[in-house]
Design a protein around this motif. Structure first.
Motif, PDB file in Angstrom:
ATOM      1  N   ILE A  12       0.859  -1.191   0.000  1.00 31.66           N
ATOM      2  CA  ILE A  12       0.000   0.000   0.000  1.00 31.66           C
ATOM      3  C   ILE A  12       0.888   1.230   0.000  1.00 31.66           C
ATOM      4  N   LEU A  13       0.691   2.092  -0.975  1.00 32.31           N
ATOM      5  CA  LEU A  13       1.500   3.302  -1.104  1.00 32.31           C
ATOM      6  C   LEU A  13       0.613   4.506  -1.340  1.00 32.31           C
ATOM      7  N   SER A  14       1.142   5.655  -1.044  1.00 31.39           N
ATOM      8  CA  SER A  14       0.477   6.904  -1.405  1.00 31.39           C
ATOM      9  C   SER A  14       0.978   7.352  -2.765  1.00 31.39           C
ATOM     10  N   GLU A  15       0.171   8.125  -3.448  1.00 28.92           N
ATOM     11  CA  GLU A  15       0.598   8.638  -4.758  1.00 28.92           C
ATOM     12  C   GLU A  15       1.918   9.382  -4.613  1.00 28.92           C
ATOM     13  N   ALA A  16       2.735   9.218  -5.647  1.00 27.32           N
ATOM     14  CA  ALA A  16       4.059   9.835  -5.746  1.00 27.32           C
ATOM     15  C   ALA A  16       5.134   9.067  -4.993  1.00 27.32           C
ATOM     16  N   ALA A  17       4.762   8.055  -4.224  1.00 27.73           N
ATOM     17  CA  ALA A  17       5.782   7.244  -3.553  1.00 27.73           C
ATOM     18  C   ALA A  17       6.501   6.380  -4.574  1.00 27.73           C
ATOM     19  N   SER A  18       7.696   5.943  -4.207  1.00 25.80           N
ATOM     20  CA  SER A  18       8.442   5.059  -5.099  1.00 25.80           C
ATOM     21  C   SER A  18       8.063   3.607  -4.807  1.00 25.80           C
ATOM     22  N   LEU A  19       8.189   2.786  -5.843  1.00 22.41           N
ATOM     23  CA  LEU A  19       7.767   1.389  -5.759  1.00 22.41           C
ATOM     24  C   LEU A  19       8.920   0.469  -6.112  1.00 22.41           C
ATOM     25  N   GLU A  20       9.058  -0.590  -5.346  1.00 20.68           N
ATOM     26  CA  GLU A  20       9.925  -1.690  -5.756  1.00 20.68           C
ATOM     27  C   GLU A  20       9.272  -2.987  -5.316  1.00 20.68           C
ATOM     28  N   LEU A  21       9.033  -3.858  -6.281  1.00 19.49           N
ATOM     29  CA  LEU A  21       8.457  -5.169  -6.012  1.00 19.49           C
ATOM     30  C   LEU A  21       9.504  -6.230  -6.326  1.00 19.49           C
ATOM     31  N   GLY A  22       9.688  -7.132  -5.376  1.00 17.31           N
ATOM     32  CA  GLY A  22      10.723  -8.134  -5.538  1.00 17.31           C
ATOM     33  C   GLY A  22      10.246  -9.368  -6.279  1.00 17.31           C
ATOM     34  N   CYS A  23      11.162  -9.966  -7.033  1.00 19.14           N
ATOM     35  CA  CYS A  23      10.906 -11.233  -7.716  1.00 19.14           C
ATOM     36  C   CYS A  23      12.208 -12.019  -7.743  1.00 19.14           C
ATOM     37  N   ASN A  24      12.165 -13.238  -7.272  1.00 16.72           N
ATOM     38  CA  ASN A  24      13.307 -14.141  -7.354  1.00 16.72           C
ATOM     39  C   ASN A  24      12.867 -15.457  -7.968  1.00 16.72           C
ATOM     40  N   TYR A  25      13.767 -16.092  -8.664  1.00 16.24           N
ATOM     41  CA  TYR A  25      13.453 -17.375  -9.282  1.00 16.24           C
ATOM     42  C   TYR A  25      14.549 -18.360  -8.925  1.00 16.24           C
ATOM     43  N   SER A  26      14.229 -19.633  -9.076  1.00 13.38           N
ATOM     44  CA  SER A  26      15.183 -20.644  -8.608  1.00 13.38           C
ATOM     45  C   SER A  26      15.757 -21.493  -9.727  1.00 13.38           C
ATOM     46  N   PHE A  75      19.592 -13.964  -8.938  1.00 11.63           N
ATOM     47  CA  PHE A  75      18.392 -14.613  -9.499  1.00 11.63           C
ATOM     48  C   PHE A  75      17.169 -13.706  -9.255  1.00 11.63           C
ATOM     49  N   SER A  76      17.341 -12.431  -9.506  1.00  9.78           N
ATOM     50  CA  SER A  76      16.260 -11.498  -9.199  1.00  9.78           C
ATOM     51  C   SER A  76      15.882 -10.658 -10.411  1.00  9.78           C
ATOM     52  N   PHE A  77      14.666 -10.181 -10.396  1.00 11.43           N
ATOM     53  CA  PHE A  77      14.144  -9.335 -11.476  1.00 11.43           C
ATOM     54  C   PHE A  77      13.116  -8.407 -10.840  1.00 11.43           C
ATOM     55  N   ASN A  78      13.594  -7.426 -10.116  1.00 10.32           N
ATOM     56  CA  ASN A  78      12.725  -6.541  -9.350  1.00 10.32           C
ATOM     57  C   ASN A  78      12.123  -5.442 -10.211  1.00 10.32           C
ATOM     58  N   LEU A  79      10.895  -5.136  -9.923  1.00 11.07           N
ATOM     59  CA  LEU A  79      10.152  -4.111 -10.654  1.00 11.07           C
ATOM     60  C   LEU A  79      10.194  -2.801  -9.880  1.00 11.07           C
ATOM     61  N   ARG A  80      10.368  -1.696 -10.609  1.00  8.38           N
ATOM     62  CA  ARG A  80      10.451  -0.397  -9.944  1.00  8.38           C
ATOM     63  C   ARG A  80       9.667   0.657 -10.711  1.00  8.38           C
ATOM     64  N   LYS A  81       9.243   1.665  -9.944  1.00 10.43           N
ATOM     65  CA  LYS A  81       8.664   2.864 -10.546  1.00 10.43           C
ATOM     66  C   LYS A  81       8.937   4.013  -9.590  1.00 10.43           C
ATOM     67  N   PRO A  82       9.504   5.108 -10.079  1.00 12.54           N
ATOM     68  CA  PRO A  82       9.915   6.190  -9.179  1.00 12.54           C
ATOM     69  C   PRO A  82       8.746   6.885  -8.464  1.00 12.54           C
ATOM     70  N   SER A  83       7.603   6.962  -9.154  1.00 15.77           N
ATOM     71  CA  SER A  83       6.492   7.718  -8.589  1.00 15.77           C
ATOM     72  C   SER A  83       5.182   7.078  -9.045  1.00 15.77           C
ATOM     73  N   VAL A  84       4.502   6.419  -8.116  1.00 17.96           N
ATOM     74  CA  VAL A  84       3.293   5.683  -8.507  1.00 17.96           C
ATOM     75  C   VAL A  84       2.093   6.617  -8.579  1.00 17.96           C
ATOM     76  N   GLN A  85       1.105   6.174  -9.355  1.00 23.80           N
ATOM     77  CA  GLN A  85      -0.144   6.916  -9.485  1.00 23.80           C
ATOM     78  C   GLN A  85      -1.293   6.035  -9.031  1.00 23.80           C
ATOM     79  N   TRP A  86      -2.408   6.663  -8.731  1.00 27.77           N
ATOM     80  CA  TRP A  86      -3.586   5.925  -8.300  1.00 27.77           C
ATOM     81  C   TRP A  86      -3.957   4.862  -9.331  1.00 27.77           C
ATOM     82  N   SER A  87      -3.760   5.182 -10.609  1.00 31.59           N
ATOM     83  CA  SER A  87      -4.118   4.254 -11.684  1.00 31.59           C
ATOM     84  C   SER A  87      -3.197   3.032 -11.750  1.00 31.59           C
TER      85      SER A  87
END
Lengths: 113, 113
Positions: A12-26, A72-84
């Protein structure tokens, strides 16, 4: 066993916050990596993909992901999230010598306006 | 192009009934997939096909059957529906396996009561 792990189930983030979602594979060896997004009530759509070359890939809507082979990672990022950007995000992996695509459990992102 | 089309969108089945989920793609893709999506579990691969006449099991094939008589169609059959098969089912296709992403249908929400 084959595995794709997404560490965050709900973010859960507020608008304009930065995002990073982790992903690892084996899996070992050569892999293709994907992030898909599923907006509420819709089907999965491709956000970005990595096949080879520059490990920092840029996708649609300002998203990017970094492939770190040693982790073994492929993390997703976005500097500034939007409500959409409120949606569920899935990491997916397929291997060069295998004919299927495996998905992580998904991360639900809620962006507060 | 319509892309990947799934029918029906919604269905309620009684335990023990059978049904076929239809999937058609008009992109001349060789590869087609069936996934089920359960809350918190991501997408699990049920069956896939690498071309007409060729099918193979994925992670969770039990209770399902598929056929691939044409490039366009990849129906999924449930012979004896069970409550554990309550899920959202997604069909997907891709041009090849390597270096290509999957395109998804809108999904079928199935409830077994």
């Amino acid at each position: 066993a084959q595995s794709v792990s997404q560490h965050n189930h709900h973010v859960i983030l507020s608008e304009a916050a930065s995002l990073e979602l982790g992903c690892n594979y084996s899996y070992g060896g050569t892999v293709n990596l994907f992030w898909y997004v599923q907006y509420p009530g819709q089907h999965l759509q491709l956000l970005l993909k990595y096949f080879s070359g520059d490990p920092l890939v840029k996708g649609i809507k300002g998203f990017e992901a970094e492939f770190i082979k040693s982790k073994f990672s492929f993390n997703l990022r976005k500097p500034s999230v939007q409500w959409s950007d409120t949606a569920e995000y899935f990491c997916a992996v397929n291997r060069y010598n295998n004919n299927d695509m495996r998905f992580g459990a998904g991360t639900r992102l809620t962006v507060k306006p | 192009n319509a892309g990947v089309t799934q029918t029906p969108k919604f269905r309620i089945l009684k335990i023990g009934q059978s049904m076929t989920l239809q999937c058609t793609q008009d992109m001349n893709h060789n590869y087609m997939y069936w996934y089920r999506q359960d809350p918190g579990m991501g997408l699990k691969l049920i069956y896939y096909s690498v071309g007409a006449g060729i099918t193979d099991k994925g992670e969770v094939p039990n209770g399902y059957n598929v056929s691939r008589s044409t490039t366009e169609d990849f129906p999924l059959r449930l012979e004896l529906a069970a409550p554990s098969q309550t899920s959202v089912y997604f069909c997907a296709s891709s041009h090849g396996f390597r270096l290509t992403e999957a395109f998804f249908g809108q999904g079928t929400r199935l409830t077994v009561v």
